[in-house]
Scaffold this motif. Structure first.
Motif, PDB file in Angstrom:
ATOM      1  N   VAL A 111       1.271 -31.454 -14.812  1.00  0.00           N
ATOM      2  CA  VAL A 111       2.485 -31.988 -15.428  1.00  0.00           C
ATOM      3  C   VAL A 111       3.461 -32.420 -14.335  1.00  0.00           C
ATOM      4  O   VAL A 111       4.041 -33.516 -14.390  1.00  0.00           O
ATOM      5  N   PHE A 112       3.613 -31.563 -13.306  1.00  0.00           N
ATOM      6  CA  PHE A 112       4.495 -31.902 -12.189  1.00  0.00           C
ATOM      7  C   PHE A 112       3.947 -33.088 -11.400  1.00  0.00           C
ATOM      8  O   PHE A 112       4.697 -33.970 -10.978  1.00  0.00           O
ATOM      9  N   ILE A 113       2.616 -33.110 -11.228  1.00  0.00           N
ATOM     10  CA  ILE A 113       2.001 -34.228 -10.506  1.00  0.00           C
ATOM     11  C   ILE A 113       2.223 -35.525 -11.271  1.00  0.00           C
ATOM     12  O   ILE A 113       2.555 -36.572 -10.693  1.00  0.00           O
ATOM     13  N   ALA A 114       2.047 -35.468 -12.601  1.00  0.00           N
ATOM     14  CA  ALA A 114       2.185 -36.673 -13.423  1.00  0.00           C
ATOM     15  C   ALA A 114       3.588 -37.251 -13.346  1.00  0.00           C
ATOM     16  O   ALA A 114       3.769 -38.470 -13.247  1.00  0.00           O
ATOM     17  N   PHE A 115       4.590 -36.355 -13.384  1.00  0.00           N
ATOM     18  CA  PHE A 115       5.981 -36.823 -13.375  1.00  0.00           C
ATOM     19  C   PHE A 115       6.565 -36.939 -11.971  1.00  0.00           C
ATOM     20  O   PHE A 115       7.744 -37.267 -11.815  1.00  0.00           O
ATOM     21  N   SER A 116       5.734 -36.675 -10.949  1.00  0.00           N
ATOM     22  CA  SER A 116       6.230 -36.756  -9.568  1.00  0.00           C
ATOM     23  C   SER A 116       6.669 -38.172  -9.203  1.00  0.00           C
ATOM     24  O   SER A 116       7.481 -38.363  -8.287  1.00  0.00           O
ATOM     25  N   VAL A 117       6.148 -39.154  -9.934  1.00  0.00           N
ATOM     26  CA  VAL A 117       6.489 -40.549  -9.649  1.00  0.00           C
ATOM     27  C   VAL A 117       7.989 -40.804  -9.779  1.00  0.00           C
ATOM     28  O   VAL A 117       8.521 -41.745  -9.181  1.00  0.00           O
ATOM     29  N   PHE A 118       8.708 -39.962 -10.534  1.00  0.00           N
ATOM     30  CA  PHE A 118      10.138 -40.175 -10.755  1.00  0.00           C
ATOM     31  C   PHE A 118      11.010 -39.625  -9.618  1.00  0.00           C
ATOM     32  O   PHE A 118      12.184 -39.952  -9.533  1.00  0.00           O
ATOM     33  N   PHE A 119      10.432 -38.761  -8.770  1.00  0.00           N
ATOM     34  CA  PHE A 119      11.268 -38.195  -7.700  1.00  0.00           C
ATOM     35  C   PHE A 119      10.607 -38.214  -6.328  1.00  0.00           C
ATOM     36  O   PHE A 119      11.221 -37.847  -5.332  1.00  0.00           O
TER      37      PHE A 119
END
Length: 386
Positions: A111-119
């Motif tokens: 989940v963190f990897i997937a949303f890492s694109v935002f930060f």
């Protein structure tokens, strides 16, 4: 429109196929069927998200929606894996629930990897002109597919040890599809080819799981048919199966037969519940007294048999002493059951289990029942008159 159909046809057919098989299956447990239905729903959702991401990727400039669809795609793929792993676990058991929780750790990481694109662009990112770029930790995006692979390999190794050949064939087909999906993903083939391989892999996994469940059920039913429901030792059918399956393996064999002294009086004076408890107790004592390679059988009523592979007349005295120890234990019952004892006869054969073996052991048992009771008589061939 044609491109849309081409991209979605194979994975869509796979989802429909899985749902159709599930609705036609009347034997699979409801909770397991529910898990596969959830899997099919999640995969259908993944197709919707994949199409949204696909069209967002066609834009000339980057928008936040491109990142949102990409992140949701990785999460939905991870969720499918999590549900699939859960189908192989008995979540009614504390140990399985603990393992399931541990498995969730790398999936939560996704989940963190997937949303890492935002930060951060450490894993992956998008340029202003909407091109996808892999970061130095980009390999982490492949965690779900790697876990699919490890999970499938684990199942194949497990079932190879169980010698379920039908399962192994389906397992290798499933593994092939998972590896194919990994290849499509790693080498940059069109994304929908990976999706098609994944859903077909899930369909094969369902058939793998379905066949495994059927084999387990058949094994359980077969075992139940051969076991006495009251005492949890072999019944008469189990005895016949044992003799048949070992007809060519057993040469030297001992046949010990016994019944419980004055068992009718126990039922008459203390009730059938007490009689049932004594039968259970006798079965427990026999199982713990004799070797693990020996076979305890309840022939019916209060009659028990112990098959003793590899035993000859030289072991007769040792068997007699074991029956003495059984009677000592029956003398010292720790609950309110009445004291009782067993009378037994034992005979030996060097030609496996024969009809004469049962007859001879039975004669020896009735010799002691008609005299002292409580003990074991060893059958002796009558000597010819001189």
């Amino acid at each position: 429109m044609m491109e849309f159909v081409t991209n979605n046809f194979a994975p869509f057919v796979g989802v429909v196929l899985l749902i159709t098989i599930l609705f036609e299956d009347e034997q699979l447990a409801k909770e397991k069927k529910r898990s596969f239905l959830v899997t099919a729903f999640l995969f259908a959702l993944e197709l919707v998200i994949r199409n949204a991401e696909y069209y967002a990727a066609d834009g000339d400039t980057y928008t936040t929606w491109r990142a949102v669809w990409s992140a949701l795609l990785y999460i939905s793929r991870t969720a499918v894996l999590y549900v699939i792993i859960g189908t192989e676990m008995n979540l009614n058991q504390k140990k399985s629930r603990t393992v399931f929780a541990v498995v969730a750790i790398p999936l939560i990481l996704m989940v963190f990897i997937a949303f890492s694109v935002f930060f951060t662009d450490t894993v992956y990112s998008f340029s202003k002109d909407n091109h996808f770029h892999t970061g130095p930790l980009g390999f982490l995006r492949y965690v779900p597919l790697i876990l699919y692979f490890v999970f499938t390999v684990f199942l194949i190794i497990r079932d190879t040890r169980r010698l379920h050949t039908k399962i192994i064939v389906l397992g290798y087909e499933c593994l092939f599809l998972v590896v194919t999906a990994m290849g499509f993903e790693f080498f940059g083939y069109p994304a929908f080819m990976c999706e098609a391989a994944m859903i077909l892999g899930i369909v094969f996994f369902f058939m793998y799981f379905q066949t495994n469940e059927l084999l387990r059920e058949n094994t359980t039913l077969a075992a139940a048919a051969y076991m006495d429901g009251l005492t949890d030792v072999y019944n008469r059918a189990g005895y016949e199966a044992l003799v048949e399956s070992n007809r060519t393996k057993w040469t030297n064999v001992g046949f010990l037969i016994m019944d419980i002294d004055h068992f009718k009086d126990v039922n008459d004076n203390y009730g059938h519940d007490a009689g049932d408890r004594i039968l259970k107790r006798v079965a427990e004592i026999l199982t713990s007294t004799f070797r693990s390679s020996d076979h305890v059988i309840r022939f019916g009523g209060d009659e028990f048999v112990v098959l003793l592979p590899g035993v000859t007349e030289e072991n007769g005295e040792a068997i007699r002493k074991k029956i003495d120890s059984v009677n000592i234990l029956l003398d010292n019952l720790i609950d309110d059951l009445p004291k009782t004892s067993v009378s037994a006869g034992v005979a030996f054969s060097r030609e496996g289990v024969t009809k004469e073996l049962y007859t001879n052991a039975d004669k020896a048992m009735y010799e002691i029942k008609s005299t002292t009771r409580r003990g074991c008589r060893i059958f002796a061939e009558p000597q010819p008159d001189k």
